[in-house]
Enzyme design. Structure first.
Site, PDB file in Angstrom:
ATOM      1  N   LYS A  75      35.477  -8.745 -18.423  1.00  0.00           N
ATOM      2  CA  LYS A  75      35.140  -9.774 -19.412  1.00  0.00           C
ATOM      3  C   LYS A  75      34.341 -10.903 -18.758  1.00  0.00           C
ATOM      4  O   LYS A  75      33.357 -11.397 -19.324  1.00  0.00           O
ATOM      5  CB  LYS A  75      36.417 -10.330 -20.059  1.00  0.00           C
ATOM      6  CG  LYS A  75      36.220 -11.534 -20.996  1.00  0.00           C
ATOM      7  CD  LYS A  75      35.425 -11.186 -22.244  1.00  0.00           C
ATOM      8  CE  LYS A  75      35.102 -12.420 -23.091  1.00  0.00           C
ATOM      9  NZ  LYS A  75      36.170 -12.815 -24.000  1.00  0.00           N
ATOM     10  N   THR A 107      41.282 -14.237 -22.873  1.00  0.00           N
ATOM     11  CA  THR A 107      40.372 -14.290 -21.726  1.00  0.00           C
ATOM     12  C   THR A 107      40.964 -15.237 -20.693  1.00  0.00           C
ATOM     13  O   THR A 107      41.077 -16.438 -20.925  1.00  0.00           O
ATOM     14  CB  THR A 107      38.972 -14.763 -22.147  1.00  0.00           C
ATOM     15  OG1 THR A 107      38.414 -13.799 -23.042  1.00  0.00           O
ATOM     16  CG2 THR A 107      38.053 -14.896 -20.944  1.00  0.00           C
ATOM     17  N   LYS A 128      35.038 -22.801 -20.915  1.00  0.00           N
ATOM     18  CA  LYS A 128      36.267 -22.321 -20.258  1.00  0.00           C
ATOM     19  C   LYS A 128      36.027 -21.006 -19.531  1.00  0.00           C
ATOM     20  O   LYS A 128      36.421 -20.824 -18.372  1.00  0.00           O
ATOM     21  CB  LYS A 128      37.383 -22.138 -21.296  1.00  0.00           C
ATOM     22  CG  LYS A 128      38.711 -21.749 -20.676  1.00  0.00           C
ATOM     23  CD  LYS A 128      39.616 -20.967 -21.621  1.00  0.00           C
ATOM     24  CE  LYS A 128      39.188 -19.510 -21.716  1.00  0.00           C
ATOM     25  NZ  LYS A 128      40.100 -18.648 -22.489  1.00  0.00           N
TER      26      LYS A 128
END
Lengths: 287, 287
Positions: free
Chosen positions: A160, A85, A228
């Site tokens: 995502k 990611t 994150k």
């Protein structure tokens, strides 16, 4: 996540070469038939498809473009699939780098827990040239159940990030709802049942609500990773020039949780932050 | 909502007396066999169970305790069921009033659209004495599919407020996600499909996401009602002494939408507010 994904690739009888910084997973996979490599370049020299699954952009850039990195061994026409990611803008930059060396890249981040990885049941969101997608689809199918082609490079990473926006705000809704239910003296498990049946229902409520109710804060997905991912969302929103005030607020809460020491707990530990916010006693903060 | 609920009660062969401020629904129900009344007191004099479904607390208090109100006609041992969405503290106060006149009260707000009301498929969340709940259960079953007894008076109203917390934040997540998807150039309907399959899935996404994507802002549940419900949540949280920062923020957004003139649109019109927040042109605000 990488190891169970590699096992599923082996399980579908693909030939697999593997590299990892620490040696133990490489040895384990080698004992199952994978070829152990000394560097990412070594993997690339032996492969038509090169897959990375790494914690952040620094690691991806290092493994791709650093010394003994993938680019040093990349075969002409090979496909580099980054399942980490990362920022969609970063994905696009890496794609240009790979193409300048004669390969093609896909950004293909996943959604799903370690359990889903073990079951080969990940959701995979893919961006990049369609020809590259079609070339690697059977490998992706070894790892994932729902595989979506979303468009050109960056589209997988963007999808995502979209997913994480929904996850974060749904979870915030669960936590505020359960705090209200709890302080109102309601039977919390019953409230979860009632709300789940209707317009307030969500995956987060059905799956993490009961864990919060039984004070199980073990990680399915860690607070530090959510922190994150939401930072990536904010950076992307900044570059696109759009305000995402709710997501930014949720992002600040996960940052708080992380700096308070909850980074390795599951994201449902957000509820613990809400409890701290509503403590009546000031004992904790006394010097 | 009241009329379809009344029709379902008639449909189960209960004898029904009805009153409404405007005459048309009374006439329609009378033509189906209901007894038309001249006042709430008139309804109460003829009934063992008295049900109200009203827009706000002012209306409930007026119908219950105002001139020619329910209390003036309440039979001994009758059960007053308020299905309006109101403050749990208000529900408790009304329950005391009803009990002081020899009756019992239930707060029994519902979740579900007008369509669910027509289908007799509402979710009903009930607070109050269990004996009263058991006495009226067959009437509630004429109107709802999922009926939950939540505890003493106020517990029904509190559960409804919990539901609205989850609804509001899930919907905010949907809107921020779709704004990101749209500005990122993704195919929005595909993103809805992808995210729905995983940890970001919710009723709000599955049901309102596609409407937003096709710019259908017709109401299932109106912005003005959501604004009111979230005000009730904030007041309850204030009295309980708990911070609900995400819900409060969502509440401000729905207030904005309402004052901007979107009050009669569906709650998914929240997306239109996000679009206004991210307009690049300042044309709209030029004098």
């Amino acid at each position: 996540m990488g190891k169970p994904m590699a096992k599923n690739i082996l399980g579908k009888n693909f030939r697999l070469a593997v590299y990892n910084r620490s040696r133990a997973p490489v040895d384990e996979l080698a004992s199952m038939g994978a070829f152990p490599c000394k560097s990412p370049a070594d993997v690339a020299m032996r492969s038509d498809v090169v897959i990375t699954m790494l914690p952040d952009e620094v690691a991806v850039e290092q493994v791709l473009a650093g010394p003994s990195g993938v680019l040093e061994g990349l075969r002409p026409g090979a496909v580099f699939v980054d399942m980490s990611t990362v920022s969609p803008f970063f994905s696009r930059r890496m794609a240009e780098l790979v193409e300048s060396r004669g390969g093609l890249m896909l950004d293909a981040p996943v959604s799903g827990s370690t359990f889903a990885a073990e079951q080969g049941a990940l959701t995979i969101m893919v961006g990049g040239p369609r020809e590259a997608f079609e070339k690697v689809l059977d490998v992706l199918q070894a790892m994932g159940k729902n595989i979506f082609y979303m468009g050109e490079n960056g589209a997988g990473s963007f999808t995502k990030l979209c997913n994480q926006v929904a996850v974060a705000l749904n979870l915030q809704g669960v936590c505020e709802m359960l705090l209200l239910a709890s302080k109102a003296g309601l039977e919390v498990k019953k409230v979860i049942e009632v709300v789940s049946t209707g317009a307030g229902g969500s995956w987060q409520l059905s799956n993490l609500g009961p864990r919060i109710a039984s004070r199980d804060f073990r990680p399915g997905f860690k607070v530090s990773h959510m922190r994150k991912d939401l930072r990536l969302v904010r950076e992307a929103a900044e570059r696109l020039g759009i305000p995402l005030p709710g997501t930014s607020f949720a992002s600040e809460l996960f940052k708080s949780l992380d700096v308070l020491g909850y980074g390795s707990e599951g994201t449902q530990a957000l509820y613990e932050l809400y409890e701290r916010l509503s403590e009546t006693s000031r004992n904790r903060s006394e010097p």
